[in-house]
Motif scaffolding. Structure first.
Motif, PDB file in Angstrom:
ATOM      1  N   GLY A  45       1.567 -14.986  -2.620  1.00  0.00           N
ATOM      2  CA  GLY A  45       1.759 -14.099  -1.482  1.00  0.00           C
ATOM      3  C   GLY A  45       1.108 -12.746  -1.698  1.00  0.00           C
ATOM      4  N   LEU A  46       1.280 -12.194  -2.895  1.00  0.00           N
ATOM      5  CA  LEU A  46       0.687 -10.890  -3.206  1.00  0.00           C
ATOM      6  C   LEU A  46      -0.836 -10.973  -3.284  1.00  0.00           C
ATOM      7  CD1 LEU A  46       3.252  -9.631  -5.871  1.00  0.00           C
ATOM      8  CD2 LEU A  46       2.920  -8.743  -3.543  1.00  0.00           C
ATOM      9  N   GLU A  47      -1.352 -12.095  -3.766  1.00  0.00           N
ATOM     10  CA  GLU A  47      -2.809 -12.282  -3.799  1.00  0.00           C
ATOM     11  C   GLU A  47      -3.373 -12.343  -2.381  1.00  0.00           C
ATOM     12  OE1 GLU A  47      -3.218 -15.844  -6.072  1.00  0.00           O
ATOM     13  OE2 GLU A  47      -3.116 -14.806  -8.014  1.00  0.00           O
ATOM     14  N   ALA A  48      -2.663 -13.027  -1.487  1.00  0.00           N
ATOM     15  CA  ALA A  48      -3.096 -13.106  -0.088  1.00  0.00           C
ATOM     16  C   ALA A  48      -3.024 -11.735   0.564  1.00  0.00           C
ATOM     17  CB  ALA A  48      -2.221 -14.099   0.679  1.00  0.00           C
ATOM     18  N   LEU A  49      -1.974 -10.984   0.237  1.00  0.00           N
ATOM     19  CA  LEU A  49      -1.830  -9.632   0.766  1.00  0.00           C
ATOM     20  C   LEU A  49      -2.988  -8.751   0.339  1.00  0.00           C
ATOM     21  CD1 LEU A  49      -0.131  -7.345   2.093  1.00  0.00           C
ATOM     22  CD2 LEU A  49       0.943  -7.026  -0.138  1.00  0.00           C
ATOM     23  N   GLN A  50      -3.344  -8.822  -0.937  1.00  0.00           N
ATOM     24  CA  GLN A  50      -4.454  -8.015  -1.456  1.00  0.00           C
ATOM     25  C   GLN A  50      -5.757  -8.361  -0.746  1.00  0.00           C
ATOM     26  OE1 GLN A  50      -5.469  -8.600  -5.631  1.00  0.00           O
ATOM     27  NE2 GLN A  50      -5.858  -6.420  -5.861  1.00  0.00           N
ATOM     28  N   LYS A  51      -5.970  -9.650  -0.507  1.00  0.00           N
ATOM     29  CA  LYS A  51      -7.181 -10.096   0.179  1.00  0.00           C
ATOM     30  C   LYS A  51      -7.227  -9.540   1.608  1.00  0.00           C
ATOM     31  CE  LYS A  51      -8.149 -14.365  -0.505  1.00  0.00           C
ATOM     32  NZ  LYS A  51      -8.167 -15.858  -0.405  1.00  0.00           N
ATOM     33  N   LEU A  52      -6.095  -9.585   2.295  1.00  0.00           N
ATOM     34  CA  LEU A  52      -6.040  -9.090   3.668  1.00  0.00           C
ATOM     35  C   LEU A  52      -6.163  -7.582   3.736  1.00  0.00           C
ATOM     36  CD1 LEU A  52      -3.217 -11.392   5.024  1.00  0.00           C
ATOM     37  CD2 LEU A  52      -5.492 -11.200   6.027  1.00  0.00           C
ATOM     38  N   GLN A  53      -5.559  -6.885   2.799  1.00  0.00           N
ATOM     39  CA  GLN A  53      -5.596  -5.427   2.814  1.00  0.00           C
ATOM     40  C   GLN A  53      -6.978  -4.869   2.508  1.00  0.00           C
ATOM     41  OE1 GLN A  53      -2.322  -4.262   0.223  1.00  0.00           O
ATOM     42  NE2 GLN A  53      -0.977  -4.017   1.985  1.00  0.00           N
ATOM     43  N   HIS A  54      -7.853  -5.689   1.924  1.00  0.00           N
ATOM     44  CA  HIS A  54      -9.220  -5.251   1.679  1.00  0.00           C
ATOM     45  C   HIS A  54     -10.094  -5.410   2.917  1.00  0.00           C
ATOM     46  CE1 HIS A  54      -8.249  -5.239  -2.653  1.00  0.00           C
ATOM     47  NE2 HIS A  54      -9.247  -4.392  -2.735  1.00  0.00           N
ATOM     48  N   MET A  55      -9.562  -6.106   3.914  1.00  0.00           N
ATOM     49  CA  MET A  55     -10.305  -6.260   5.159  1.00  0.00           C
ATOM     50  C   MET A  55     -10.200  -4.973   5.970  1.00  0.00           C
ATOM     51  SD  MET A  55      -9.253 -10.145   6.251  1.00  0.00           S
ATOM     52  CE  MET A  55      -9.681 -11.528   5.185  1.00  0.00           C
ATOM     53  N   ILE A  56     -11.268  -4.598   6.601  1.00  0.00           N
ATOM     54  CA  ILE A  56     -11.317  -3.330   7.344  1.00  0.00           C
ATOM     55  C   ILE A  56     -10.226  -3.268   8.404  1.00  0.00           C
ATOM     56  CG2 ILE A  56     -12.748  -1.901   8.851  1.00  0.00           C
ATOM     57  CD1 ILE A  56     -15.197  -3.105   7.496  1.00  0.00           C
TER      58      ILE A  56
END
Length: 240
Positions: A45-56
Motif C-alpha cells: 500500500g505504501l509503495e503504491a502511495l509513493q508511486k501515486l504521489q510522484h505523479m503530478i
C-alpha cells in the motif's frame, strides 16, 4: 476544518495497491478528490502511495491511512469503493495448475463478501454525513446468480472442463461475488439515498484504464438521484 469538509470530497478505495483499484485512485485524485488508498498489505500500500504521489498534482490528494482511525481525521466520507478481491485459488499459469483449498476458500469469502460488507457497515455513519454519498461494490459477471448456480452444478458433477468453464475461477469466488451482488441490493433498499488484472493473467477484454474509467465515471461520480442497487457490465445495466 469545517470549511474544508464542506468543499472537499473524500473517498476510500480498497484493494488499491494495484490493478483497477490503483487506477481508480489515480482517476479520482486527478479530479481533486481526497482518496484514502486502502490495501491489506501495508508495504504494498505504501509503495503504491509513493508511486501515486510522484505523479503530478496528486501529492495532496492520495493518502494511505489506517481505517480504524479514519473517522477521527476525516469526519465524513463521500464515496466508498469496495474493490478488494481474491480468486480463492493459487494458479500457476505456466504449468496450468489450479489449487483450491479450504483456507483459500475461506480467504476468498472473507475478502470478497465479508470484507466488503464489514467495510460498508462500519463506514455508513460517515457516508451519511455527506451530501452525496455513494457505495460502489466492484463485482464480476461471475457473480451473476444464474451463472453461479450453473457453475456449482457442473462443479459438483465434475463437468467444469467439459462445459468449458474458465480454469482459473474458483467456486468460492463465484459464490462470494453472488453474495456481494445480493448485499448491494440490500444496501440500496436499506439506504435509498445511497446508491486486464493479474487475477485473470491479464487476459481481460479491457485495459486497467478502461475498467477504472467505467467505475469512476458511471458509478463513483454519479449525481444524486442516479441509479442504485444495479449490476453494471461496463456502462450497461445487466439483470442479476
Amino acid at each position: 476544518m469545517a470549511a474544508t469538509l464542506l468543499t472537499k470530497r473524500y473517498t476510500v478505495v480498497t484493494g488499491a495497491n494495484k490493478g483497477i483499484g490503483f487506477e481508480t485512485v489515480r482517476k479520482l485524485a486527478s479530479k481533486g478528490i481526497v482518496v484514502v488508498l486502502a490495501a491489506r498489505d501495508e508495504k504494498r500500500g505504501l509503495e503504491a502511495l509513493q508511486k501515486l504521489q510522484h505523479m503530478i498534482g496528486l501529492l495532496d490528494h492520495v493518502v494511505f491511512h489506517q481505517l480504524d482511525t479514519f473517522k477521527t481525521q476525516f469526519r465524513k466520507l463521500d464515496i466508498l469503493v469496495n474493490n478488494a478481491g481474491t480468486t480463492g485459488a493459487i494458479i500457476d499459469y505456466h504449468a496450468l495448475i489450479f489449487t483450491e483449498t479450504y483456507e483459500l476458500t475461506e480467504e476468498c469469502i472473507q475478502t470478497n463478501y465479508c470484507g466488503a460488507k464489514r467495510m460498508a457497515d462500519s463506514l455508513i455513519p460517515l457516508l451519511q454525513l455527506s451530501d452525496s454519498p455513494r457505495i460502489v461494490n466492484v463485482s464480476s459477471y461471475a457473480g451473476k446468480s444464474g451463472c453461479t448456480h450453473e457453475f456449482l452444478k457442473d462443479f459438483k458433477e465434475g463437468y467444469l472442463e467439459t462445459k468449458g468453464w474458465p480454469p482459473h475461477m474458483s467456486a468460492a469466488y463465484r459464490v462470494s461475488k453472488t453474495a456481494l451482488n445480493a448485499y448491494t441490493i440490500v444496501l440500496a433498499k436499506r439506504y435509498p439515498s445511497f446508491v486486464k488484472t493479474d487475477m485473470n493473467n491479464n487476459n481481460g477484454a479491457l485495459s486497467l484504464e478502461e475498467g477504472a474509467a467505467n467505475l469512476v465515471r458511471y458509478l463513483a461520480l454519479l449525481p444524486n438521484g442516479g441509479p442504485s442497487g444495479l449490476f453494471f457490465i461496463q456502462q450497461e445495466v445487466s439483470p442479476f
